[in-house]
Design an enzyme around this catalytic site. Structure first.
Site, short mmCIF file in Angstrom:
data_model
loop_
_atom_site.label_atom_id
_atom_site.label_comp_id
_atom_site.label_asym_id
_atom_site.label_seq_id
_atom_site.Cartn_x
_atom_site.Cartn_y
_atom_site.Cartn_z
N PHE A 1 -12.50 -21.32 1.18
CA PHE A 1 -12.68 -21.69 2.58
C PHE A 1 -14.15 -21.60 3.00
CE2 PHE A 1 -8.21 -19.73 2.90
CZ PHE A 1 -7.60 -20.95 2.65
N ASP B 1 11.94 2.63 5.90
CA ASP B 1 11.49 1.24 5.74
C ASP B 1 12.69 0.33 5.98
OD1 ASP B 1 10.57 -1.31 4.48
OD2 ASP B 1 8.98 -0.10 3.61
N PHE C 1 2.67 3.29 7.77
CA PHE C 1 2.27 1.98 7.24
C PHE C 1 3.04 0.83 7.89
CE2 PHE C 1 1.73 4.68 3.36
CZ PHE C 1 0.41 4.40 3.06
N TYR D 1 -3.01 -9.57 15.93
CA TYR D 1 -2.80 -8.51 14.94
C TYR D 1 -3.88 -7.43 15.06
CZ TYR D 1 -3.25 -6.11 10.45
OH TYR D 1 -3.40 -5.14 9.48
N LYS E 1 -3.80 -3.25 16.23
CA LYS E 1 -4.41 -2.09 15.54
C LYS E 1 -5.32 -1.34 16.51
CE LYS E 1 -2.56 -2.58 11.49
NZ LYS E 1 -1.51 -1.65 11.07
N SER F 1 -7.30 -1.03 10.40
CA SER F 1 -7.86 -2.13 9.62
C SER F 1 -9.28 -2.43 10.08
CB SER F 1 -6.98 -3.36 9.85
OG SER F 1 -7.65 -4.51 9.43
N ASN G 1 -1.72 -15.58 1.57
CA ASN G 1 -2.83 -15.87 2.49
C ASN G 1 -4.13 -15.26 1.98
OD1 ASN G 1 -1.25 -17.11 4.54
ND2 ASN G 1 -0.48 -15.06 5.08
N ASN G 2 -4.00 -14.20 1.18
CA ASN G 2 -5.19 -13.45 0.78
C ASN G 2 -5.73 -13.93 -0.55
OD1 ASN G 2 -3.36 -11.00 2.26
ND2 ASN G 2 -5.45 -11.35 2.94
N ILE H 1 0.85 -1.21 0.00
CA ILE H 1 0.00 0.00 0.00
C ILE H 1 0.88 1.25 0.00
CG2 ILE H 1 -1.85 1.21 1.21
CD1 ILE H 1 -2.54 -1.60 2.47
N ASP I 1 -12.43 -16.73 10.24
CA ASP I 1 -13.11 -15.98 9.16
C ASP I 1 -14.53 -15.62 9.56
OD1 ASP I 1 -11.14 -15.73 7.29
OD2 ASP I 1 -11.86 -17.31 5.96
N ARG J 1 -11.96 -21.43 7.13
CA ARG J 1 -10.68 -21.05 7.75
C ARG J 1 -10.99 -20.47 9.13
NH1 ARG J 1 -7.11 -16.59 4.55
NH2 ARG J 1 -8.89 -15.31 5.06
P1 NAD Z 1 3.50 -4.57 3.49
O1 NAD Z 1 4.06 -5.63 4.36
O2 NAD Z 1 3.49 -4.78 2.02
O3 NAD Z 1 4.24 -3.18 3.79
C1 NAD Z 1 4.75 -2.86 5.05
C2 NAD Z 1 6.08 -2.18 4.84
O4 NAD Z 1 6.61 -1.85 6.12
C3 NAD Z 1 7.11 -3.08 4.15
O5 NAD Z 1 7.81 -2.31 3.17
C4 NAD Z 1 8.06 -3.51 5.26
O6 NAD Z 1 9.36 -3.73 4.79
C5 NAD Z 1 7.96 -2.32 6.19
N1 NAD Z 1 8.18 -2.65 7.60
C6 NAD Z 1 7.64 -3.67 8.31
N2 NAD Z 1 8.11 -3.64 9.58
C7 NAD Z 1 8.94 -2.56 9.67
C8 NAD Z 1 9.71 -2.00 10.70
N3 NAD Z 1 9.73 -2.55 11.93
N4 NAD Z 1 10.43 -0.89 10.45
C9 NAD Z 1 10.43 -0.33 9.21
N5 NAD Z 1 9.74 -0.84 8.19
C10 NAD Z 1 8.99 -1.93 8.41
O7 NAD Z 1 2.00 -4.28 4.03
P2 NAD Z 1 0.82 -3.48 3.36
O8 NAD Z 1 -0.16 -4.47 2.85
O9 NAD Z 1 1.34 -2.44 2.47
O10 NAD Z 1 0.18 -2.84 4.66
C11 NAD Z 1 0.58 -1.57 5.13
C12 NAD Z 1 -0.16 -1.28 6.42
O11 NAD Z 1 -1.56 -1.38 6.20
C13 NAD Z 1 0.18 -2.25 7.55
O12 NAD Z 1 0.25 -1.53 8.76
C14 NAD Z 1 -1.01 -3.18 7.56
O13 NAD Z 1 -1.24 -3.72 8.84
C15 NAD Z 1 -2.14 -2.25 7.15
N6 NAD Z 1 -3.27 -2.96 6.53
C16 NAD Z 1 -3.03 -3.77 5.45
C17 NAD Z 1 -4.11 -4.45 4.89
C18 NAD Z 1 -3.89 -5.38 3.72
O14 NAD Z 1 -4.76 -6.22 3.45
N7 NAD Z 1 -2.79 -5.28 2.98
C19 NAD Z 1 -5.41 -4.31 5.42
C20 NAD Z 1 -5.59 -3.47 6.50
C21 NAD Z 1 -4.51 -2.78 7.06
N1 UDP Z 2 -10.39 -16.97 0.86
C1 UDP Z 2 -10.50 -18.21 0.24
N2 UDP Z 2 -9.35 -18.82 -0.17
C2 UDP Z 2 -8.12 -18.27 -0.03
C3 UDP Z 2 -8.02 -16.99 0.60
C4 UDP Z 2 -9.18 -16.39 1.03
O1 UDP Z 2 -11.59 -18.74 0.09
O2 UDP Z 2 -7.11 -18.88 -0.41
C5 UDP Z 2 -11.62 -16.28 1.30
C6 UDP Z 2 -11.68 -16.00 2.78
O3 UDP Z 2 -12.25 -17.09 3.46
C7 UDP Z 2 -12.56 -14.74 2.82
C8 UDP Z 2 -12.20 -14.01 1.53
O4 UDP Z 2 -11.64 -15.00 0.67
O5 UDP Z 2 -13.93 -15.09 2.77
C9 UDP Z 2 -11.18 -12.89 1.71
O6 UDP Z 2 -10.04 -13.43 2.41
P1 UDP Z 2 -8.72 -12.59 2.59
O7 UDP Z 2 -7.75 -13.43 3.36
O8 UDP Z 2 -8.27 -12.04 1.28
O9 UDP Z 2 -9.20 -11.32 3.45
P2 UDP Z 2 -9.73 -11.28 4.98
O10 UDP Z 2 -10.22 -12.61 5.36
O11 UDP Z 2 -8.57 -10.83 5.76
O12 UDP Z 2 -10.83 -10.28 4.96
#
Ligand code: NAD
Ligand code: UDP
Length: 338
Positions: free
Chosen positions: A217, A31, A80, A148, A152, A124, A197-198, A12, A294, A291
Site C-alpha cells: 500500500f 472467551d 485481551f 477502534y 482503546k 495499542s 488485513n495485516n 496474543i 495509514d 491504504r
Molecule cells: P484476537 O481476536 O485474536 O483475540 C481476541 C480474543 O477475544 C478472541 O479469542 C475472541 O474470541 C475473544 N473475544 C472477542 N470479543 C469477546 C467478547 N465480547 N467476550 C469474550 N471474548 C471475546 O485478537 P488479538 O490479536 O489476540 O488481540 C488481543 C487484544 O490486543 C485485543 O484487545 C486487541 O485490540 C489488542 N491489540 C491487538 C493488536 C494486534 O495487532 N493483534 C495490536 C494492538 C492491540
Molecule cells: N501493508 C501492505 N499490504 C498489506 C498489509 C499491510 O503494504 O496487505 C502495509 C501497511 O500499509 C503498513 C504495514 O504494512 O505500512 C503494516 O500494516 P499492518 O496492517 O500489518 O499494521 P498497521 O497498519 O495496523 O500498523
C-alpha cells in the site's frame, strides 16, 4: 497467582496463557470464541501439559462474568477480549464501543465485586495517531484516528479513573506496536478469519500459496524506501511483557501506560526481504495506492518498558519471520482441521 484472562484463546492471549501456565500460574480463560477456535485451547493444554479452566462467555454478559469472578476469585486480570479491526470499526462503530468499552466496564465491576485490584490491559499504538515526533513515547499526545483506536483511548481513561477511585488499585496499559510471529513450536500462531488485513499473515499466506500476490500500500512515503515503516514485535516477547506487567502490578498501585515494541522500524520491503531470507520463498508483490488511514512511520520508545518492567524484546525480525513461516507451513489452514 490466580489470573483471569479474557480473550485468552485469541492470537496474543493464547501465547500469553501458555507462558503463564508454564510459569505455574492458575488460569481461568474467559472467551466467547467469536474470533478464536477451541482447537487453540486444546493446543495450549497439549503444550503446557496443564488443564487451565475455561468459561465460554461474553464480556458484555454481566451475569456470566460475575459468576466467573465469584467462582475463580482472581488476584489479577489480563484483559485481551474485544474487537480489533480498524477498518470494520468505521463501519460498525457502535459494536466497537459497546463491546470494547461496555465490556471493560463490566469487567471492572466484576473485579470490584470480588475485591480484585489488578488489571493488565491490551491497549495499542493506534492511540497515538499521526506522529508529532518519533519514537512514540508514552507522553506523546493521543489522537486516535479510528473508532477502534478511540475505544482503546477511552478504555485507557476509564481504567485510569477506576484506579484513581480506589487507593489499592493497579493497572498496566500495554500499548502494543505490531505483534507478529508464532510460538517456537509452530503449534500456536495467528489465524485470521478471511483474507488478512495485516502485513505478516498476508505475506505468509502468499508464501504458502493461499493468496496470489501481496499488494504493497504505497511506495511514496517519506521512509528509507518509500514503503510504510512499523515496529514489529514477536508475539512471544509480547507475551512475556504481560508476565512482567503482572509482577510490576503486584507491587505498585496506580495506572501506568507502557509501550511494547522493539524500538526499531522496519519497512514493508525490508519485511519482505527478511521473510524471503527466513523462508527461502519468493514473495510476489505489486505496488498499489496508499491504504486510507495509514501513517508513514510508527515505532516505539521502549525505555519505559525497561525502566518499569525490566522488560525488553529479545527477538529480531528474522526470528519473527521464521516463526510465522514455520506456523503457516505446518498449519496452512490455521486451526481449521482439513
Ligand atoms: P484476537 O481476536 O485474536 O483475540 C481476541 C480474543 O477475544 C478472541 O479469542 C475472541 O474470541 C475473544 N473475544 C472477542 N470479543 C469477546 C467478547 N465480547 N467476550 C469474550 N471474548 C471475546 O485478537 P488479538 O490479536 O489476540 O488481540 C488481543 C487484544 O490486543 C485485543 O484487545 C486487541 O485490540 C489488542 N491489540 C491487538 C493488536 C494486534 O495487532 N493483534 C495490536 C494492538 C492491540
Ligand atoms: N501493508 C501492505 N499490504 C498489506 C498489509 C499491510 O503494504 O496487505 C502495509 C501497511 O500499509 C503498513 C504495514 O504494512 O505500512 C503494516 O500494516 P499492518 O496492517 O500489518 O499494521 P498497521 O497498519 O495496523 O500498523
Amino acid at each position: 497467582m490466580r489470573i483471569l484472562v479474557t480473550g485468552g484463546v485469541g492470537y496474543i492471549g493464547s501465547h500469553t496463557v501458555l507462558q503463564l501456565l508454564r510459569a505455574d500460574h492458575e488460569i481461568l480463560v474467559f472467551d466467547n470464541y467469536s474470533n478464536s477456535s477451541p482447537e487453540a485451547m486444546r493446543r495450549i493444554k497439549h503444550l503446557s501439559q496443564r488443564e487451565p479452566e475455561m468459561i465460554i462467555g461474553d464480556i458484555q454478559d454481566s451475569v456470566a462474568l460475575s459468576n466467573a469472578f465469584r467462582y475463580f476469585r482472581p488476584d489479577a486480570v489480563i484483559h485481551f477480549a474485544g474487537l480489533k479491526s480498524v477498518g470494520e470499526s468505521s463501519i460498525v462503530p457502535l459494536r466497537y464501543y459497546a463491546e470494547n468499552i461496555g465490556g471493560t466496564v463490566e469487567i471492572l465491576r466484576a473485579m470490584d465485586d470480588v475485591q480484585c485490584r489488578r488489571i493488565v490491559f491490551s491497549s495499542s499504538a493506534t492511540v497515538y495517531g499521526v506522529a508529532r515526533y518519533l519514537p512514540f513515547d508514552e507522553g506523546h499526545p493521543r489522537n486516535p484516528e479510528s473508532p477502534y483506536g478511540r475505544t482503546k483511548y477511552f478504555v485507557e481513561e476509564l481504567i485510569k479513573d477506576w484506579t484513581v477511585a480506589g487507593l489499592d488499585r493497579s493497572a498496566v496499559l500495554l500499548r502494543y506496536f505490531n505483534p507478529v510471529g508464532a510460538d517456537a513450536s509452530a503449534i500456536l500462531g495467528e489465524d485470521p478469519n478471511g483474507p488478512p488485513n495485516n502485513l505478516m499473515p498476508y505475506i505468509t499466506q502468499v508464501a504458502v500459496g493461499r493468496l496470489a500476490c501481496l499488494s504493497i500500500f504505497g511506495d511514496n512515503y517519506e521512509t528509507r524506501d518509500g514503503t510504510g515503516e512499523r515496529d514489529y514485535i514477536h508475539v512471544e516477547d509480547l507475551a512475556s511483557a504481560h508476565l512482567a506487567a503482572l509482577e510490576f502490578g503486584a507491587c505498585h498501585v496506580g495506572c501506568e501506560a507502557i509501550n511494547i515494541g522493539t524500538g526499531h522500524g522496519v519497512t514493508v520491503l525490508e519485511m519482505i526481504e527478511a521473510f524471503e531470507a527466513a523462508s527461502g520463498r519468493k514473495i510476489r508483490f505489486k505496488i498499489v495506492g496508499r491504504r486510507d488511514g495509514d501513517v508513514a512511520r510508527s515505532f516505539a520508545s521502549v525505555e519505559k518498558a525497561y525502566k518499569k518492567l525490566g522488560w525488553k524484546a529479545r527477538y529480531g525480525i528474522y526470528e519473527m519471520c521464521r516463526s510465522a513461516w514455520n506456523w503457516q507451513l505446518r498449519n496452512p489452514d490455521g486451526y481449521r482441521q482439513l
